[in-house]
Motif scaffolding. Structure first.
Motif, PDB file in Angstrom:
ATOM      1  N   VAL A 106      35.979  42.068  38.961  1.00 59.80           N
ATOM      2  CA  VAL A 106      35.924  42.233  37.402  1.00 59.80           C
ATOM      3  C   VAL A 106      35.682  40.917  36.883  1.00 59.80           C
ATOM      4  O   VAL A 106      36.501  39.834  36.957  1.00 59.80           O
ATOM      5  CB  VAL A 106      37.248  42.617  36.958  1.00 59.80           C
ATOM      6  CG1 VAL A 106      37.120  42.788  35.439  1.00 59.80           C
ATOM      7  CG2 VAL A 106      37.773  44.178  37.624  1.00 59.80           C
ATOM      8  N   VAL A 107      35.072  40.582  36.113  1.00 62.60           N
ATOM      9  CA  VAL A 107      34.593  39.487  35.310  1.00 62.60           C
ATOM     10  C   VAL A 107      34.992  39.455  33.831  1.00 62.60           C
ATOM     11  O   VAL A 107      34.951  40.343  33.133  1.00 62.60           O
ATOM     12  CB  VAL A 107      32.925  39.171  35.353  1.00 62.60           C
ATOM     13  CG1 VAL A 107      32.579  38.035  34.336  1.00 62.60           C
ATOM     14  CG2 VAL A 107      32.528  38.967  36.626  1.00 62.60           C
ATOM     15  N   VAL A 108      35.624  38.563  33.484  1.00 61.62           N
ATOM     16  CA  VAL A 108      36.232  38.327  32.073  1.00 61.62           C
ATOM     17  C   VAL A 108      35.789  37.040  31.464  1.00 61.62           C
ATOM     18  O   VAL A 108      35.915  35.886  32.131  1.00 61.62           O
ATOM     19  CB  VAL A 108      37.807  38.441  32.125  1.00 61.62           C
ATOM     20  CG1 VAL A 108      38.269  38.214  30.704  1.00 61.62           C
ATOM     21  CG2 VAL A 108      38.291  39.691  32.743  1.00 61.62           C
ATOM     22  N   ILE A 109      35.086  37.015  30.409  1.00 57.66           N
ATOM     23  CA  ILE A 109      34.739  35.811  29.558  1.00 57.66           C
ATOM     24  C   ILE A 109      35.479  35.555  28.187  1.00 57.66           C
ATOM     25  O   ILE A 109      35.352  36.663  27.221  1.00 57.66           O
ATOM     26  CB  ILE A 109      33.204  35.981  29.504  1.00 57.66           C
ATOM     27  CG1 ILE A 109      32.405  35.948  30.556  1.00 57.66           C
ATOM     28  CG2 ILE A 109      32.742  34.760  28.467  1.00 57.66           C
ATOM     29  CD1 ILE A 109      32.453  34.541  31.279  1.00 57.66           C
ATOM     30  N   ARG A 110      36.054  34.561  28.172  1.00 59.92           N
ATOM     31  CA  ARG A 110      36.857  34.664  26.810  1.00 59.92           C
ATOM     32  C   ARG A 110      35.775  33.806  25.649  1.00 59.92           C
ATOM     33  O   ARG A 110      35.919  32.392  25.693  1.00 59.92           O
ATOM     34  CB  ARG A 110      38.259  33.593  27.037  1.00 59.92           C
ATOM     35  CG  ARG A 110      39.088  34.158  27.976  1.00 59.92           C
ATOM     36  CD  ARG A 110      40.198  33.564  28.236  1.00 59.92           C
ATOM     37  NE  ARG A 110      41.000  33.236  26.720  1.00 59.92           N
ATOM     38  CZ  ARG A 110      42.200  32.217  26.718  1.00 59.92           C
ATOM     39  NH1 ARG A 110      42.286  31.546  27.581  1.00 59.92           N
ATOM     40  NH2 ARG A 110      42.512  32.054  25.467  1.00 59.92           N
ATOM     41  N   GLY A 209      36.684  27.457  33.193  1.00 57.41           N
ATOM     42  CA  GLY A 209      36.854  27.001  31.989  1.00 57.41           C
ATOM     43  C   GLY A 209      36.708  27.951  30.663  1.00 57.41           C
ATOM     44  O   GLY A 209      37.462  28.148  29.626  1.00 57.41           O
ATOM     45  N   VAL A 210      36.127  29.058  31.065  1.00 56.55           N
ATOM     46  CA  VAL A 210      35.942  30.169  29.893  1.00 56.55           C
ATOM     47  C   VAL A 210      36.409  31.434  30.332  1.00 56.55           C
ATOM     48  O   VAL A 210      36.263  32.383  29.538  1.00 56.55           O
ATOM     49  CB  VAL A 210      34.602  29.942  29.364  1.00 56.55           C
ATOM     50  CG1 VAL A 210      34.343  28.716  28.732  1.00 56.55           C
ATOM     51  CG2 VAL A 210      33.575  30.369  30.394  1.00 56.55           C
ATOM     52  N   GLY A 211      36.808  31.677  31.472  1.00 51.43           N
ATOM     53  CA  GLY A 211      37.303  32.946  31.894  1.00 51.43           C
ATOM     54  C   GLY A 211      37.695  33.055  33.558  1.00 51.43           C
ATOM     55  O   GLY A 211      38.275  32.092  34.019  1.00 51.43           O
ATOM     56  N   ARG A 212      37.660  34.359  33.966  1.00 49.88           N
ATOM     57  CA  ARG A 212      37.982  34.355  35.376  1.00 49.88           C
ATOM     58  C   ARG A 212      37.344  35.656  35.952  1.00 49.88           C
ATOM     59  O   ARG A 212      36.754  36.329  35.412  1.00 49.88           O
ATOM     60  CB  ARG A 212      39.460  34.751  35.409  1.00 49.88           C
ATOM     61  CG  ARG A 212      40.115  35.859  34.822  1.00 49.88           C
ATOM     62  CD  ARG A 212      41.591  35.981  34.915  1.00 49.88           C
ATOM     63  NE  ARG A 212      42.275  35.253  34.106  1.00 49.88           N
ATOM     64  CZ  ARG A 212      43.470  34.917  34.090  1.00 49.88           C
ATOM     65  NH1 ARG A 212      44.255  35.697  34.906  1.00 49.88           N
ATOM     66  NH2 ARG A 212      44.352  34.047  33.416  1.00 49.88           N
ATOM     67  N   VAL A 213      37.503  35.760  37.310  1.00 52.21           N
ATOM     68  CA  VAL A 213      36.902  37.021  38.132  1.00 52.21           C
ATOM     69  C   VAL A 213      37.840  37.196  38.897  1.00 52.21           C
ATOM     70  O   VAL A 213      38.457  36.514  39.743  1.00 52.21           O
ATOM     71  CB  VAL A 213      35.428  36.672  38.706  1.00 52.21           C
ATOM     72  CG1 VAL A 213      35.677  35.333  39.602  1.00 52.21           C
ATOM     73  CG2 VAL A 213      35.086  37.922  39.485  1.00 52.21           C
ATOM     74  N   VAL A 214      38.152  38.542  38.829  1.00 49.35           N
ATOM     75  CA  VAL A 214      39.161  39.197  39.700  1.00 49.35           C
ATOM     76  C   VAL A 214      38.558  39.982  40.719  1.00 49.35           C
ATOM     77  O   VAL A 214      37.730  40.706  40.517  1.00 49.35           O
ATOM     78  CB  VAL A 214      40.464  39.896  38.802  1.00 49.35           C
ATOM     79  CG1 VAL A 214      41.331  40.729  39.944  1.00 49.35           C
ATOM     80  CG2 VAL A 214      41.187  38.764  38.280  1.00 49.35           C
ATOM     81  N   PHE A 215      39.021  39.876  42.132  1.00 50.32           N
ATOM     82  CA  PHE A 215      38.350  40.574  43.249  1.00 50.32           C
ATOM     83  C   PHE A 215      39.675  41.652  43.632  1.00 50.32           C
ATOM     84  O   PHE A 215      40.183  41.411  44.597  1.00 50.32           O
ATOM     85  CB  PHE A 215      38.089  39.667  44.491  1.00 50.32           C
ATOM     86  CG  PHE A 215      37.051  38.660  44.178  1.00 50.32           C
ATOM     87  CD1 PHE A 215      35.787  38.675  43.991  1.00 50.32           C
ATOM     88  CD2 PHE A 215      37.576  37.491  43.481  1.00 50.32           C
ATOM     89  CE1 PHE A 215      34.784  38.051  43.766  1.00 50.32           C
ATOM     90  CE2 PHE A 215      36.580  36.480  43.356  1.00 50.32           C
ATOM     91  CZ  PHE A 215      35.099  36.667  43.408  1.00 50.32           C
ATOM     92  N   PRO A 216      39.596  42.960  42.935  1.00 50.36           N
ATOM     93  CA  PRO A 216      40.298  43.946  43.596  1.00 50.36           C
ATOM     94  C   PRO A 216      40.020  44.278  44.946  1.00 50.36           C
ATOM     95  O   PRO A 216      41.129  44.791  45.694  1.00 50.36           O
ATOM     96  CB  PRO A 216      40.033  45.103  42.647  1.00 50.36           C
ATOM     97  CG  PRO A 216      39.568  44.340  41.415  1.00 50.36           C
ATOM     98  CD  PRO A 216      38.858  43.240  41.817  1.00 50.36           C
ATOM     99  N   SER A 217      38.761  44.166  45.481  1.00 60.86           N
ATOM    100  CA  SER A 217      38.640  44.519  46.811  1.00 60.86           C
ATOM    101  C   SER A 217      39.282  43.466  48.018  1.00 60.86           C
ATOM    102  O   SER A 217      39.404  43.922  48.990  1.00 60.86           O
ATOM    103  CB  SER A 217      37.067  44.202  47.227  1.00 60.86           C
ATOM    104  OG  SER A 217      36.765  42.932  46.827  1.00 60.86           O
ATOM    105  N   ALA A 218      39.722  42.475  47.469  1.00 65.30           N
ATOM    106  CA  ALA A 218      40.601  41.458  48.242  1.00 65.30           C
ATOM    107  C   ALA A 218      42.114  41.891  48.439  1.00 65.30           C
ATOM    108  O   ALA A 218      42.713  41.054  49.307  1.00 65.30           O
ATOM    109  CB  ALA A 218      40.491  40.074  47.897  1.00 65.30           C
ATOM    110  N   LEU A 219      42.627  42.806  47.587  1.00 67.34           N
ATOM    111  CA  LEU A 219      43.712  43.208  47.706  1.00 67.34           C
ATOM    112  C   LEU A 219      44.532  44.226  48.408  1.00 67.34           C
ATOM    113  O   LEU A 219      45.387  44.472  48.581  1.00 67.34           O
ATOM    114  CB  LEU A 219      44.120  43.850  46.270  1.00 67.34           C
ATOM    115  CG  LEU A 219      44.015  42.808  44.947  1.00 67.34           C
ATOM    116  CD1 LEU A 219      44.309  43.509  43.697  1.00 67.34           C
ATOM    117  CD2 LEU A 219      44.867  41.547  45.278  1.00 67.34           C
ATOM    118  N   HIS A 220      43.434  44.979  49.015  1.00 70.26           N
ATOM    119  CA  HIS A 220      43.717  46.241  49.955  1.00 70.26           C
ATOM    120  C   HIS A 220      44.451  45.585  51.178  1.00 70.26           C
ATOM    121  O   HIS A 220      43.738  44.618  51.840  1.00 70.26           O
ATOM    122  CB  HIS A 220      42.568  46.735  50.307  1.00 70.26           C
ATOM    123  CG  HIS A 220      41.882  47.600  49.074  1.00 70.26           C
ATOM    124  ND1 HIS A 220      42.364  48.859  48.636  1.00 70.26           N
ATOM    125  CD2 HIS A 220      40.790  47.366  48.569  1.00 70.26           C
ATOM    126  CE1 HIS A 220      41.714  49.212  47.712  1.00 70.26           C
ATOM    127  NE2 HIS A 220      40.776  48.212  47.533  1.00 70.26           N
TER     128      HIS A 220
END
Length: 225
Positions: A106-110, A209-220
């Motif tokens: 999931v990519v998030v850009i502020r 610096g302007v956001g984040r990317v979360v990897f749900p696939s790495a949580l299993h």
């Protein structure tokens, strides 16, 4: 995928759910496991992480699924609420169709953090149009640039789907996007950088610096019986 393979996969999915929901105790266990996972994803999207602060205010976001790639692009003025709800699905439709258990990233850009890099003329346009309209404009520009499938069709009351021509849209976002071309370019460049980020070893989030990317696939993680 052939129609038969698709139908077999659908039957296997339905059969698995019937097993997981076989009685009241299994239903409760399923509910708890799904919410625990969704809550964990939402926390990574919204909470402070290492040197980054809590994600609040206006953002662009997009969900990539394993196999199909980018599925959906959206925007919100309340990241602190919407990003937590995104994987839960109580007020957002995405998780009903693409469960968070199969999200790859999931990519998030502020995007407000990019404003200082935009031309002064565009900064004045943004101030005049307001944050809400600017968010819609950036969302439209990113959707046109990436053509996510779940943004490219709309439901019809007849029970089927109608294609959307994003490039010919007359929505508020589409109309106002012409006023901020450079901010749009900056947002798309920031998006591409996070969309191509490597999954970190031993972690499930990368912060820029302007956001984040979360990897749900790495949580299993494997669970004991």
């Amino acid at each position: 995928m052939s129609d038969q393979v698709h139908e077999d996969a659908y039957r296997a999915w339905r059969s698995s759910l019937m097993t997981l929901l076989g009685d009241a105790s299994l239903l409760a266990r399923w509910q708890e496991r799904r919410y625990q996972f969704a809550h964990r994803v939402g926390a990574l999207l919204a909470e402070a992480h290492e040197d980054s602060c809590v994600t609040v205010g206006p953002v662009l976001y997009g969900v990539f699924a394993t196999g199909s790639g980018l599925c959906y692009v959206g925007q919100t003025q309340e990241a602190e609420r919407r990003l937590r709800d995104l994987p839960v699905g109580e007020s957002h439709h995405l998780a009903n169709t693409v469960p968070p258990e199969v999200w790859e990233r999931v990519v998030v850009i502020r995007w407000p953090l990019l404003l200082s890099e935009a031309p002064v003329s565009e900064q004045m346009e943004i101030e005049a149009m307001g944050s809400a309209v600017c968010g819609l404009a950036l969302e439209h520009m990113l959707q046109v640039a990436t053509t996510p499938p779940l943004n490219s069709r709309r439901r019809r009351i007849t029970g089927d789907w109608q294609p959307r021509n994003l490039t010919q849209s007359r929505s508020r976002g589409a109309i106002h996007s012409q006023r901020i071309p450079e901010l749009g370019r900056l947002a798309i460049a920031a998006w591409k950088a996070l969309a191509e980020a490597e999954v970190p070893k031993g972690a499930a989030v990368v912060v820029s610096g302007v956001g984040r990317v979360v990897f749900p696939s790495a949580l299993h993680e494997p669970r004991g019986t």
